[in-house]
Write a protein that holds these residues in place. Structure first.
Motif, PDB file in Angstrom:
ATOM      1  N   GLN A 260       0.560   3.192  12.039  1.00 43.70           N
ATOM      2  CA  GLN A 260       0.955   4.209  13.017  1.00 43.70           C
ATOM      3  C   GLN A 260       1.409   5.457  12.262  1.00 43.70           C
ATOM      4  OE1 GLN A 260       3.393   2.710  16.373  1.00 43.70           O
ATOM      5  NE2 GLN A 260       3.188   0.673  15.474  1.00 43.70           N
ATOM      6  N   PHE A 261       0.438   6.173  11.717  1.00 40.89           N
ATOM      7  CA  PHE A 261       0.750   7.280  10.826  1.00 40.89           C
ATOM      8  C   PHE A 261       1.548   8.381  11.529  1.00 40.89           C
ATOM      9  CE2 PHE A 261      -0.321  11.472   9.149  1.00 40.89           C
ATOM     10  CZ  PHE A 261       0.142  11.337   7.849  1.00 40.89           C
ATOM     11  N   ASP A 262       1.128   8.775  12.718  1.00 38.96           N
ATOM     12  CA  ASP A 262       1.813   9.875  13.407  1.00 38.96           C
ATOM     13  C   ASP A 262       3.264   9.531  13.705  1.00 38.96           C
ATOM     14  OD1 ASP A 262      -0.475  11.401  13.326  1.00 38.96           O
ATOM     15  OD2 ASP A 262      -1.155  10.808  15.335  1.00 38.96           O
ATOM     16  N   ARG A 263       3.513   8.317  14.168  1.00 44.11           N
ATOM     17  CA  ARG A 263       4.896   7.911  14.450  1.00 44.11           C
ATOM     18  C   ARG A 263       5.703   7.848  13.158  1.00 44.11           C
ATOM     19  NH1 ARG A 263       5.511   2.948  18.539  1.00 44.11           N
ATOM     20  NH2 ARG A 263       7.599   3.868  18.676  1.00 44.11           N
ATOM     21  N   ALA A 264       5.053   7.414  12.077  1.00 40.59           N
ATOM     22  CA  ALA A 264       5.749   7.339  10.787  1.00 40.59           C
ATOM     23  C   ALA A 264       6.179   8.721  10.330  1.00 40.59           C
ATOM     24  CB  ALA A 264       4.845   6.686   9.745  1.00 40.59           C
ATOM     25  N   VAL A 265       5.257   9.681  10.369  1.00 39.32           N
ATOM     26  CA  VAL A 265       5.569  11.037   9.912  1.00 39.32           C
ATOM     27  C   VAL A 265       6.625  11.674  10.799  1.00 39.32           C
ATOM     28  CG1 VAL A 265       4.603  13.355   9.703  1.00 39.32           C
ATOM     29  CG2 VAL A 265       3.357  11.408   8.772  1.00 39.32           C
ATOM     30  N   THR A 266       6.514  11.461  12.104  1.00 40.92           N
ATOM     31  CA  THR A 266       7.505  12.031  13.024  1.00 40.92           C
ATOM     32  C   THR A 266       8.889  11.463  12.757  1.00 40.92           C
ATOM     33  OG1 THR A 266       5.825  12.340  14.736  1.00 40.92           O
ATOM     34  CG2 THR A 266       8.123  12.311  15.447  1.00 40.92           C
ATOM     35  N   THR A 267       8.972  10.146  12.606  1.00 40.14           N
ATOM     36  CA  THR A 267      10.263   9.491  12.373  1.00 40.14           C
ATOM     37  C   THR A 267      10.875   9.930  11.048  1.00 40.14           C
ATOM     38  OG1 THR A 267       9.540   7.561  13.646  1.00 40.14           O
ATOM     39  CG2 THR A 267      11.432   7.261  12.186  1.00 40.14           C
ATOM     40  N   LEU A 268      10.062   9.949   9.996  1.00 42.10           N
ATOM     41  CA  LEU A 268      10.563  10.332   8.677  1.00 42.10           C
ATOM     42  C   LEU A 268      10.887  11.817   8.617  1.00 42.10           C
ATOM     43  CD1 LEU A 268       8.131   8.201   6.496  1.00 42.10           C
ATOM     44  CD2 LEU A 268      10.571   7.790   6.858  1.00 42.10           C
ATOM     45  N   ARG A 287       5.763   9.687   0.234  1.00 39.92           N
ATOM     46  CA  ARG A 287       4.938   8.494   0.005  1.00 39.92           C
ATOM     47  C   ARG A 287       3.867   8.356   1.087  1.00 39.92           C
ATOM     48  NH1 ARG A 287       5.180   3.683  -2.625  1.00 39.92           N
ATOM     49  NH2 ARG A 287       7.286   4.027  -3.447  1.00 39.92           N
ATOM     50  N   VAL A 288       4.269   8.567   2.333  1.00 36.75           N
ATOM     51  CA  VAL A 288       3.324   8.410   3.444  1.00 36.75           C
ATOM     52  C   VAL A 288       2.210   9.450   3.353  1.00 36.75           C
ATOM     53  CG1 VAL A 288       3.075   8.590   5.952  1.00 36.75           C
ATOM     54  CG2 VAL A 288       4.987   7.306   4.977  1.00 36.75           C
ATOM     55  N   TRP A 289       2.562  10.708   3.107  1.00 35.55           N
ATOM     56  CA  TRP A 289       1.532  11.746   2.972  1.00 35.55           C
ATOM     57  C   TRP A 289       0.635  11.475   1.766  1.00 35.55           C
ATOM     58  CZ3 TRP A 289      -0.002  14.611   6.682  1.00 35.55           C
ATOM     59  CH2 TRP A 289       0.874  15.110   7.651  1.00 35.55           C
ATOM     60  N   LEU A 290       1.230  10.999   0.672  1.00 36.53           N
ATOM     61  CA  LEU A 290       0.454  10.730  -0.536  1.00 36.53           C
ATOM     62  C   LEU A 290      -0.544   9.603  -0.312  1.00 36.53           C
ATOM     63  CD1 LEU A 290      -0.089  11.260  -3.531  1.00 36.53           C
ATOM     64  CD2 LEU A 290       1.775   9.674  -4.076  1.00 36.53           C
ATOM     65  N   GLU A 291      -0.107   8.529   0.335  1.00 35.50           N
ATOM     66  CA  GLU A 291      -1.023   7.409   0.589  1.00 35.50           C
ATOM     67  C   GLU A 291      -2.148   7.829   1.525  1.00 35.50           C
ATOM     68  OE1 GLU A 291      -1.028   4.681  -1.004  1.00 35.50           O
ATOM     69  OE2 GLU A 291       0.878   4.992  -2.041  1.00 35.50           O
ATOM     70  N   ARG A 292      -1.843   8.723   2.457  1.00 32.17           N
ATOM     71  CA  ARG A 292      -2.886   9.205   3.360  1.00 32.17           C
ATOM     72  C   ARG A 292      -3.882  10.086   2.606  1.00 32.17           C
ATOM     73  NH1 ARG A 292      -3.516   9.874   9.004  1.00 32.17           N
ATOM     74  NH2 ARG A 292      -4.645  11.761   9.615  1.00 32.17           N
ATOM     75  N   ALA A 293      -3.376  10.844   1.628  1.00 25.42           N
ATOM     76  CA  ALA A 293      -4.243  11.736   0.862  1.00 25.42           C
ATOM     77  C   ALA A 293      -5.049  10.993  -0.194  1.00 25.42           C
ATOM     78  CB  ALA A 293      -3.401  12.822   0.189  1.00 25.42           C
ATOM     79  N   GLN A 294      -4.609   9.811  -0.581  1.00 28.97           N
ATOM     80  CA  GLN A 294      -5.162   9.097  -1.733  1.00 28.97           C
ATOM     81  C   GLN A 294      -6.655   8.796  -1.633  1.00 28.97           C
ATOM     82  OE1 GLN A 294      -2.679   8.246  -4.135  1.00 28.97           O
ATOM     83  NE2 GLN A 294      -4.257   7.729  -5.600  1.00 28.97           N
ATOM     84  N   PRO A 295      -7.146   8.246  -0.543  1.00 25.53           N
ATOM     85  CA  PRO A 295      -8.549   7.815  -0.578  1.00 25.53           C
ATOM     86  C   PRO A 295      -9.531   8.978  -0.666  1.00 25.53           C
ATOM     87  CG  PRO A 295      -7.339   6.809   1.251  1.00 25.53           C
ATOM     88  CD  PRO A 295      -6.507   7.916   0.723  1.00 25.53           C
ATOM     89  N   ARG A 296      -9.199  10.145  -0.032  1.00 20.57           N
ATOM     90  CA  ARG A 296     -10.252  11.163   0.088  1.00 20.57           C
ATOM     91  C   ARG A 296     -10.477  12.004  -1.137  1.00 20.57           C
ATOM     92  NH1 ARG A 296      -8.254  10.547   5.223  1.00 20.57           N
ATOM     93  NH2 ARG A 296      -6.738  12.195   5.144  1.00 20.57           N
ATOM     94  N   LEU A 302      -2.313  16.250   0.717  1.00 22.72           N
ATOM     95  CA  LEU A 302      -1.766  16.297  -0.633  1.00 22.72           C
ATOM     96  C   LEU A 302      -0.723  17.407  -0.758  1.00 22.72           C
ATOM     97  CD1 LEU A 302      -1.754  15.277  -3.514  1.00 22.72           C
ATOM     98  CD2 LEU A 302      -3.734  16.741  -3.995  1.00 22.72           C
ATOM     99  N   SER A 303      -0.990  18.545  -0.108  1.00 23.13           N
ATOM    100  CA  SER A 303      -0.026  19.643  -0.132  1.00 23.13           C
ATOM    101  C   SER A 303       1.280  19.235   0.532  1.00 23.13           C
ATOM    102  CB  SER A 303      -0.623  20.861   0.579  1.00 23.13           C
ATOM    103  OG  SER A 303       0.334  21.904   0.660  1.00 23.13           O
ATOM    104  N   LYS A 304       1.187  18.514   1.642  1.00 25.23           N
ATOM    105  CA  LYS A 304       2.399  18.048   2.330  1.00 25.23           C
ATOM    106  C   LYS A 304       3.144  17.023   1.480  1.00 25.23           C
ATOM    107  CE  LYS A 304       0.844  18.891   7.074  1.00 25.23           C
ATOM    108  NZ  LYS A 304       1.945  19.813   7.428  1.00 25.23           N
ATOM    109  N   ALA A 305       2.388  16.165   0.796  1.00 26.22           N
ATOM    110  CA  ALA A 305       3.027  15.171  -0.088  1.00 26.22           C
ATOM    111  C   ALA A 305       3.772  15.872  -1.216  1.00 26.22           C
ATOM    112  CB  ALA A 305       1.968  14.226  -0.658  1.00 26.22           C
ATOM    113  N   LEU A 306       3.127  16.857  -1.832  1.00 26.30           N
ATOM    114  CA  LEU A 306       3.776  17.595  -2.923  1.00 26.30           C
ATOM    115  C   LEU A 306       5.027  18.304  -2.438  1.00 26.30           C
ATOM    116  CD1 LEU A 306       0.637  19.066  -4.728  1.00 26.30           C
ATOM    117  CD2 LEU A 306       2.392  17.618  -5.788  1.00 26.30           C
ATOM    118  N   GLY A 307       4.964  18.898  -1.244  1.00 31.87           N
ATOM    119  CA  GLY A 307       6.128  19.601  -0.708  1.00 31.87           C
ATOM    120  C   GLY A 307       7.306  18.668  -0.488  1.00 31.87           C
ATOM    121  N   ALA A 308       7.034  17.514   0.135  1.00 32.97           N
ATOM    122  CA  ALA A 308       8.109  16.558   0.401  1.00 32.97           C
ATOM    123  C   ALA A 308       8.681  16.000  -0.894  1.00 32.97           C
ATOM    124  CB  ALA A 308       7.596  15.426   1.283  1.00 32.97           C
ATOM    125  N   LEU A 309       7.808  15.698  -1.857  1.00 37.76           N
ATOM    126  CA  LEU A 309       8.267  15.085  -3.103  1.00 37.76           C
ATOM    127  C   LEU A 309       8.974  16.090  -4.000  1.00 37.76           C
ATOM    128  CD1 LEU A 309       5.186  12.787  -3.679  1.00 37.76           C
ATOM    129  CD2 LEU A 309       7.521  12.045  -3.157  1.00 37.76           C
TER     130      LEU A 309
END
Length: 471
Positions: A260-268, A287-296, A302-309
């Motif tokens: 449930q990616f959308d609920r995860a991002v909203t909650t976090l 972590r959640v944004w990074l895992e979502r960015a990982q396969p593609r 990836l930009s959102k993951a970098l910003g959060a991290l």
């Protein structure tokens, strides 16, 4: 006649004195109880000491003063680490002395035995505490509270099986004893009886819906059983009962693991906004944004993951945060920055094993073969040997190649040998090992390996070229 009158008078005086002493004794005990009720242990001990002076052979005075000393010890030790072995405490020593005296004066009184168990438990003397509680049970086996204490002493002393026996007796007396069901769940868990543990914990939560510890344990057990929806339900209930950043982050990560990616991002995201000082909310969001960015990989994710991290590592320099940030940098093709950050991640304790794995990737991309090799060796030391034969062989082959790049052919030979233990020990790998043997000065061993390679593939051009070099 005179003698009789004197006797009657003396008896009356004695009776009056005894009654007065008894009345004063009761007053001192009542005064001590009142002081104890308001946590004034010093006044309580003074009153009970006065009562003991009046009646040195009365069990009650010693029982009450022992209880007061016990209460003082509890107040003095408030905030102490419960796992730290207590140092000598005069109040504890005095409580033990008075309670032992009470049992001597009245061996059939159960209450001193219970308090002796409590004192021993507070001193982490679990076996001795269990003995005292058991002595109580032998006098009165209808107290679910003391049966629970007996089970807790057994559980704390790593005897969960004995704890189960005591808890079953407690529950047979009081089948609405939620704490007993919770402890029973823990005992079943430690004896590897998952189904029984699950039933006990579910019963505990049903009886006491606000018992946070039982819900936490139940959520953890649901997670281990793969019952994600049930785990999420418990985490949602915990957030309602005891809101806080850790609860919200745990729920967000549970949504993510359930897809449930959308609920995860909203909650976090809400957790990060509501608790800006809690760096782990940003770590989890990254972590959640990074895992979502990982396969593609996806540039936006990836930009959102970098910003959060980046936000996370500004306040949290843990190995986990730095590892995730290093992974994100590596994914964005910034190998130089990634290597620096991941090196820092390996130096933070406790170190995340993944830090070593991704440091090897970053170092290898930058041509730092020796650092990459050492990182992989450290990673395997932390994670243990790979169980899958093919992956184990591939890992050894990678280490062998890095050893060659680092100018260590002898070390490469060792890793090539381990790589060849797996299936598919083909000619190209044998040729690489022969080259390493030759470079390390073992020409005869290299010739034998080349001949083995040619048996596998007679037309292998690299094997024939290497054989000509040896001759």
């Amino acid at each position: 006649m005179l003698t009789l009158a004197v006797l009657v008078c003396a008896t009356a005086i004695y009776g009056y004195s005894a009654a007065r002493r008894e009345r004063t004794f009761r007053q001192l005990v009542d005064r001590g109880d009142a002081a104890l009720a308001r946590d004034d242990t010093f006044s309580a001990i003074e009153s009970f000491s006065g009562a003991i002076t009046l009646k040195e052979d009365a069990m009650l005075g010693y029982l009450k003063r022992g209880e007061a000393y016990r209460r003082r010890q509890q107040l003095d030790s408030a905030g102490r680490d419960p796992h730290q072995v207590p140092k000598f405490d005069p109040a504890t020593d005095a409580a033990m002395r008075d309670l032992l005296r009470a049992t001597e004066l009245d061996p059939l009184a159960p209450r001193p035995l219970e308090l002796l168990g409590d004192v021993n438990y507070s001193m982490l003397r679990y076996e001795r505490a269990a003995e005292r509680y058991q002595s109580y049970i032998e006098l009165d086996d209808r107290s679910p509270k003391v049966l629970y204490k007996l089970a807790l002493a057994h559980y704390s002393g790593r005897r969960p099986g004995a704890g189960i026996t005591a808890l079953k007796k407690a529950i047979a007396i009081d089948d609405r004893f939620a704490e007993a069901f919770y402890l029973l769940g823990l005992c079943y868990r430690d004896t590897q009886r998952r189904d029984d543990s699950l039933r006990a914990l579910e019963t505990s939560v049903r009886l006491a819906p606000a018992m946070v510890q039982a819900r936490e344990e139940l959520a953890d057990l649901y997670g281990r059983l793969g019952r994600i929806d049930d785990r999420i339900a418990q985490l949602e209930a915990l957030l309602g009962l005891n809101p806080g950043p850790s609860r919200q982050v745990a729920l967000g990560l549970a949504y993510w693991r359930d897809g449930q990616f959308d609920r995860a991002v909203t909650t976090l995201g809400h957790a990060a906004e509501r608790y800006p000082d809690n760096a782990y909310a940003y770590v989890a969001l990254g972590r959640v944004w990074l895992e979502r960015a990982q396969p593609r990989p996806d540039r936006v994710d990836l930009s959102k993951a970098l910003g959060a991290l980046q936000e996370a590592v500004g306040n949290d320099d843990s190995s986990e945060a730095l590892t995730l940030f290093g992974r994100a940098l590596l994914l964005s093709q910034d190998a130089e920055a990634a290597e620096t950050v991941l090196q820092q991640a390996t130096e933070r304790l406790p170190a995340d094993p993944q830090a070593f794995y991704y440091l090897a990737d970053a170092a290898e991309r930058r041509g730092h073969a020796d650092r990459a090799r050492r990182a992989l060796v450290d990673y395997r030391a932390l994670e243990g040997e790979e169980s899958d034969v093919r992956r184990r062989a591939a890992f050894a082959g990678r280490l062998a190649n890095l050893s060659m790049q680092a100018g260590d052919p002898a070390g490469a030979v060792t890793w090539y040998q381990r790589a060849l233990e797996g299936p598919g020990g083909d000619a190209p790998l044998l040729v690489k090992m022969a080259d390493a043997q030759l470079r390390s000065g073992a020409a005869d061993a290299a010739r034998a390996t080349i001949e083995k390679a040619l048996e596998t593939d007679p037309f292998n051009r690299d094997a024939r070229a290497l054989l000509r070099r040896i001759k």
